[in-house]
Motif scaffolding. Structure first.
Motif, PDB file in Angstrom:
ATOM      1  N   ALA A  59       0.834  -1.212   0.000  1.00 50.63           N
ATOM      2  CA  ALA A  59       0.000   0.000   0.000  1.00 50.63           C
ATOM      3  C   ALA A  59       0.865   1.257   0.000  1.00 50.63           C
ATOM      4  CB  ALA A  59      -0.943  -0.005   1.205  1.00 50.63           C
ATOM      5  N   ASP A  60       1.952   1.236   0.768  1.00 49.82           N
ATOM      6  CA  ASP A  60       2.855   2.382   0.801  1.00 49.82           C
ATOM      7  C   ASP A  60       3.500   2.604  -0.562  1.00 49.82           C
ATOM      8  OD1 ASP A  60       2.212   2.706   3.461  1.00 49.82           O
ATOM      9  OD2 ASP A  60       4.131   1.937   4.220  1.00 49.82           O
ATOM     10  N   LEU A  61       3.917   1.528  -1.209  1.00 49.73           N
ATOM     11  CA  LEU A  61       4.503   1.655  -2.549  1.00 49.73           C
ATOM     12  C   LEU A  61       3.463   2.130  -3.560  1.00 49.73           C
ATOM     13  CD1 LEU A  61       6.787  -1.495  -2.625  1.00 49.73           C
ATOM     14  CD2 LEU A  61       7.493   0.896  -2.418  1.00 49.73           C
ATOM     15  N   ASN A  62       2.233   1.650  -3.418  1.00 46.82           N
ATOM     16  CA  ASN A  62       1.168   2.109  -4.315  1.00 46.82           C
ATOM     17  C   ASN A  62       0.939   3.610  -4.173  1.00 46.82           C
ATOM     18  OD1 ASN A  62       0.821  -0.499  -5.225  1.00 46.82           O
ATOM     19  ND2 ASN A  62      -0.990  -0.888  -3.997  1.00 46.82           N
ATOM     20  N   ARG A  63       0.998   4.100  -2.932  1.00 45.91           N
ATOM     21  CA  ARG A  63       0.829   5.542  -2.695  1.00 45.91           C
ATOM     22  C   ARG A  63       1.926   6.345  -3.372  1.00 45.91           C
ATOM     23  NH1 ARG A  63      -1.383   4.072   1.857  1.00 45.91           N
ATOM     24  NH2 ARG A  63       0.494   4.006   3.125  1.00 45.91           N
ATOM     25  N   VAL A  64       3.145   5.831  -3.317  1.00 42.66           N
ATOM     26  CA  VAL A  64       4.255   6.506  -3.994  1.00 42.66           C
ATOM     27  C   VAL A  64       3.981   6.569  -5.493  1.00 42.66           C
ATOM     28  CG1 VAL A  64       6.694   6.276  -4.636  1.00 42.66           C
ATOM     29  CG2 VAL A  64       6.005   5.957  -2.261  1.00 42.66           C
TER      30      VAL A  64
ATOM     31  N   THR B 258      11.784  14.548  -6.923  1.00 39.49           N
ATOM     32  CA  THR B 258      12.501  13.468  -6.234  1.00 39.49           C
ATOM     33  C   THR B 258      12.265  12.182  -7.014  1.00 39.49           C
ATOM     34  OG1 THR B 258      12.128  14.535  -4.105  1.00 39.49           O
ATOM     35  CG2 THR B 258      12.772  12.224  -4.065  1.00 39.49           C
ATOM     36  N   PRO B 259      13.337  11.475  -7.381  1.00 41.03           N
ATOM     37  CA  PRO B 259      13.147  10.224  -8.121  1.00 41.03           C
ATOM     38  C   PRO B 259      12.197   9.281  -7.386  1.00 41.03           C
ATOM     39  CG  PRO B 259      15.457  10.836  -8.088  1.00 41.03           C
ATOM     40  CD  PRO B 259      14.746  11.763  -7.148  1.00 41.03           C
ATOM     41  N   MET B 260      11.332   8.660  -8.138  1.00 35.06           N
ATOM     42  CA  MET B 260      10.333   7.770  -7.547  1.00 35.06           C
ATOM     43  C   MET B 260      10.993   6.609  -6.808  1.00 35.06           C
ATOM     44  SD  MET B 260       6.887   6.085  -9.165  1.00 35.06           S
ATOM     45  CE  MET B 260       6.367   7.596  -9.936  1.00 35.06           C
ATOM     46  N   PHE B 261      12.124   6.134  -7.328  1.00 31.46           N
ATOM     47  CA  PHE B 261      12.833   5.054  -6.653  1.00 31.46           C
ATOM     48  C   PHE B 261      13.214   5.482  -5.233  1.00 31.46           C
ATOM     49  CE2 PHE B 261      16.972   3.102  -5.556  1.00 31.46           C
ATOM     50  CZ  PHE B 261      16.539   1.796  -5.409  1.00 31.46           C
ATOM     51  N   GLU B 262      13.735   6.696  -5.078  1.00 26.20           N
ATOM     52  CA  GLU B 262      14.098   7.190  -3.744  1.00 26.20           C
ATOM     53  C   GLU B 262      12.870   7.284  -2.843  1.00 26.20           C
ATOM     54  OE1 GLU B 262      16.677  10.584  -3.376  1.00 26.20           O
ATOM     55  OE2 GLU B 262      17.571  10.129  -5.332  1.00 26.20           O
ATOM     56  N   GLN B 263      11.771   7.737  -3.391  1.00 25.89           N
ATOM     57  CA  GLN B 263      10.540   7.836  -2.610  1.00 25.89           C
ATOM     58  C   GLN B 263      10.097   6.453  -2.135  1.00 25.89           C
ATOM     59  OE1 GLN B 263       7.500  10.476  -4.357  1.00 25.89           O
ATOM     60  NE2 GLN B 263       9.113  11.080  -5.799  1.00 25.89           N
ATOM     61  N   ALA B 264      10.242   5.466  -3.009  1.00 27.09           N
ATOM     62  CA  ALA B 264       9.871   4.099  -2.640  1.00 27.09           C
ATOM     63  C   ALA B 264      10.769   3.585  -1.519  1.00 27.09           C
ATOM     64  CB  ALA B 264       9.961   3.182  -3.856  1.00 27.09           C
TER      65      ALA B 264
ATOM     66  N   TYR C 182      12.939  -2.566 -11.440  1.00 28.78           N
ATOM     67  CA  TYR C 182      11.511  -2.383 -11.723  1.00 28.78           C
ATOM     68  C   TYR C 182      11.232  -0.945 -12.145  1.00 28.78           C
ATOM     69  CZ  TYR C 182       6.502  -1.986 -10.960  1.00 28.78           C
ATOM     70  OH  TYR C 182       5.169  -1.729 -11.121  1.00 28.78           O
ATOM     71  N   PHE C 183      11.716   0.015 -11.350  1.00 32.42           N
ATOM     72  CA  PHE C 183      11.483   1.425 -11.671  1.00 32.42           C
ATOM     73  C   PHE C 183      12.224   1.817 -12.957  1.00 32.42           C
ATOM     74  CE2 PHE C 183      10.100   1.617  -7.282  1.00 32.42           C
ATOM     75  CZ  PHE C 183       9.040   2.493  -7.354  1.00 32.42           C
ATOM     76  N   ASN C 184      13.431   1.336 -13.110  1.00 34.43           N
ATOM     77  CA  ASN C 184      14.249   1.664 -14.281  1.00 34.43           C
ATOM     78  C   ASN C 184      13.579   1.172 -15.564  1.00 34.43           C
ATOM     79  OD1 ASN C 184      16.540   2.738 -15.582  1.00 34.43           O
ATOM     80  ND2 ASN C 184      17.467   0.700 -15.618  1.00 34.43           N
ATOM     81  N   ALA C 185      13.059  -0.047 -15.539  1.00 32.19           N
ATOM     82  CA  ALA C 185      12.415  -0.630 -16.719  1.00 32.19           C
ATOM     83  C   ALA C 185      11.192   0.171 -17.151  1.00 32.19           C
ATOM     84  CB  ALA C 185      12.021  -2.078 -16.438  1.00 32.19           C
ATOM     85  N   ARG C 186      10.612   0.903 -16.231  1.00 35.71           N
ATOM     86  CA  ARG C 186       9.416   1.700 -16.525  1.00 35.71           C
ATOM     87  C   ARG C 186       9.751   3.193 -16.683  1.00 35.71           C
ATOM     88  NH1 ARG C 186       8.745  -2.754 -14.261  1.00 35.71           N
ATOM     89  NH2 ARG C 186       6.887  -3.999 -14.478  1.00 35.71           N
ATOM     90  N   GLY C 187      11.052   3.505 -16.632  1.00 36.52           N
ATOM     91  CA  GLY C 187      11.470   4.897 -16.767  1.00 36.52           C
ATOM     92  C   GLY C 187      11.082   5.757 -15.584  1.00 36.52           C
ATOM     93  N   LEU C 188      10.994   5.148 -14.398  1.00 33.30           N
ATOM     94  CA  LEU C 188      10.530   5.866 -13.202  1.00 33.30           C
ATOM     95  C   LEU C 188      11.624   6.050 -12.163  1.00 33.30           C
ATOM     96  CD1 LEU C 188       7.201   3.890 -12.754  1.00 33.30           C
ATOM     97  CD2 LEU C 188       7.482   6.164 -13.771  1.00 33.30           C
TER      98      LEU C 188
END
Length: 97
Positions: A14-19, A27-33, A90-96
């Motif tokens: 759920a926390d990752l979904n919120r991110v 802020t890069p999404m990976f860092e937020q995750a 995972y994030f890299n493959a999606r450009g996130l």
């Protein structure tokens, strides 16, 4: 590592979904995750240590052993997050990233 804790893994998800749904700008999404996971795992570890203390105060040896195991699992998960290459991929493959 946390397969024995389905409610906790659901919270992590759920926390990752919120991110993913409401990322912070700049802020890069990976860092937020990573931040979300660190925060949740830290809270889980604190809660587990509190459960351990309560079990020790009651003198319930079975509960103490389960609480020790739980505290160890969450503490280990938090301390050994590393760079999380699978999550980054995972994030890299999606450009996130």
């Amino acid at each position: 590592m946390l397969r024995d804790f389905p409610a906790h893994t659901a919270k992590l998800q759920a926390d990752l979904n919120r991110v993913a749904e409401k990322p912070l700008t700049g802020t890069p999404m990976f860092e937020q995750a990573i931040w979300a996971l660190e925060e949740a795992l830290s809270c889980f570890a604190v809660d587990a240590r509190e459960e351990l203390k309560a079990a020790q105060d009651r003198g319930d040896l079975d509960l103490v052993e389960r609480a020790k195991w739980k505290a160890l699992k969450f503490g280990y998960a938090r301390a050994n997050m590393g760079s999380m290459p699978d999550l980054y991929a995972y994030f890299n493959a999606r450009g996130l990233e």
